[in-house]
Design a protein around this motif. Sequence first.
Motif, PDB file in Angstrom:
ATOM      1  N   GLY A  33       0.770  -1.238   0.000  1.00  0.00           N
ATOM      2  CA  GLY A  33       0.000   0.000   0.000  1.00  0.00           C
ATOM      3  C   GLY A  33       0.798   1.282   0.000  1.00  0.00           C
ATOM      4  O   GLY A  33       0.237   2.349  -0.219  1.00  0.00           O
ATOM      5  N   ILE A  34       2.115   1.214   0.276  1.00  0.00           N
ATOM      6  CA  ILE A  34       2.909   2.440   0.279  1.00  0.00           C
ATOM      7  C   ILE A  34       4.057   2.327  -0.720  1.00  0.00           C
ATOM      8  O   ILE A  34       4.370   1.248  -1.194  1.00  0.00           O
ATOM      9  CB  ILE A  34       3.461   2.770   1.683  1.00  0.00           C
ATOM     10  N   VAL A  67       5.523   3.265  11.994  1.00  0.00           N
ATOM     11  CA  VAL A  67       6.058   4.339  11.162  1.00  0.00           C
ATOM     12  C   VAL A  67       7.060   3.732  10.185  1.00  0.00           C
ATOM     13  O   VAL A  67       7.714   2.736  10.498  1.00  0.00           O
ATOM     14  CB  VAL A  67       6.709   5.447  12.029  1.00  0.00           C
ATOM     15  N   GLY A  68       7.150   4.289   8.992  1.00  0.00           N
ATOM     16  CA  GLY A  68       8.129   3.778   8.040  1.00  0.00           C
ATOM     17  C   GLY A  68       7.977   4.388   6.667  1.00  0.00           C
ATOM     18  O   GLY A  68       7.107   5.227   6.421  1.00  0.00           O
ATOM     19  N   THR A  69       8.832   3.925   5.755  1.00  0.00           N
ATOM     20  CA  THR A  69       8.788   4.401   4.384  1.00  0.00           C
ATOM     21  C   THR A  69       9.451   3.390   3.456  1.00  0.00           C
ATOM     22  O   THR A  69      10.219   2.535   3.903  1.00  0.00           O
ATOM     23  CB  THR A  69       9.470   5.781   4.251  1.00  0.00           C
ATOM     24  N   ILE A 112       8.817   9.519   1.727  1.00  0.00           N
ATOM     25  CA  ILE A 112       7.743  10.121   2.518  1.00  0.00           C
ATOM     26  C   ILE A 112       7.457   9.211   3.715  1.00  0.00           C
ATOM     27  O   ILE A 112       7.248   8.012   3.552  1.00  0.00           O
ATOM     28  CB  ILE A 112       6.466  10.301   1.672  1.00  0.00           C
ATOM     29  N   ILE A 113       7.455   9.774   4.913  1.00  0.00           N
ATOM     30  CA  ILE A 113       7.201   8.996   6.121  1.00  0.00           C
ATOM     31  C   ILE A 113       5.702   8.720   6.249  1.00  0.00           C
ATOM     32  O   ILE A 113       4.876   9.621   6.118  1.00  0.00           O
ATOM     33  CB  ILE A 113       7.708   9.744   7.373  1.00  0.00           C
ATOM     34  N   ILE A 160      -2.026   8.247  10.077  1.00  0.00           N
ATOM     35  CA  ILE A 160      -1.914   9.608  10.599  1.00  0.00           C
ATOM     36  C   ILE A 160      -1.165  10.471   9.590  1.00  0.00           C
ATOM     37  O   ILE A 160      -1.530  11.610   9.353  1.00  0.00           O
ATOM     38  CB  ILE A 160      -1.199   9.600  11.967  1.00  0.00           C
ATOM     39  N   ALA A 161      -0.118   9.905   8.985  1.00  0.00           N
ATOM     40  CA  ALA A 161       0.646  10.597   7.940  1.00  0.00           C
ATOM     41  C   ALA A 161       0.768   9.644   6.758  1.00  0.00           C
ATOM     42  O   ALA A 161       1.153   8.495   6.924  1.00  0.00           O
ATOM     43  CB  ALA A 161       2.027  10.988   8.454  1.00  0.00           C
ATOM     44  N   LYS A 162       0.417  10.135   5.559  1.00  0.00           N
ATOM     45  CA  LYS A 162       0.464   9.284   4.372  1.00  0.00           C
ATOM     46  C   LYS A 162       0.641  10.132   3.134  1.00  0.00           C
ATOM     47  O   LYS A 162       0.489  11.339   3.168  1.00  0.00           O
ATOM     48  CB  LYS A 162      -0.796   8.431   4.259  1.00  0.00           C
TER      49      LYS A 162
END
Length: 191
Positions: free
Chosen positions: A65-66, A110-112, A146-147, A172-174
């Motif tokens: 998904g990321i 959290v990650g990227t 992007i985190i 929360i952050a995407k």
Amino acid sequence: GVGGDVAYSRTKLEGRYYQELYPAWGVVGMLKAQGGIVQGLGQDLSLPDQFFVGGETIRGFQSNGIGPRDKNTGDALGGQYYIAGTAETVFPLPYLPQEVGMSGALFTDVGTLWHVDPGSAQSWETNCNNASNPSTCVDVVSDNAIIRWSAGFGFLWQSPFGPIRADFAWPIAKSEWDQTQVFRLSGGTRF
């Protein structure tokens, strides 16, 4: 493998730290950090050989998904590098006997994932401007670090068939191209 024609080096590191937070109540904290790098050895990577992140690594996002995506199709392209971290607290559920094997969890991930191999997904700018059929070219978006950050809660059950886990997580952050998933059901042998 034997007879294969693909050559690459893939390195993954993972570390976990567990700490009893309230031993009398059975509350345990866990910190996890992980990361990876994959490089082609004398050749470009194929798309399936790259890392794909989401799902269990960063809950709140779909599997794959990321990370870098094809702007035209929305397909995940993977990446050569990723980092991720988790902070989680697991606790017994109140009013349930311990023999039931149910517990709850609060967590944040959290990650990227970044840098699609240029040979596996040709960028629009370098290869597609001169292509005879530009619609077949890949237009890479979101190929930077992007985190992503999510938080949620889960339920763990030590079932007779092995551990089963249900997680509810919200990003929360995407990135605007990421694909999210609030509920995830999984199983396995890890805590």
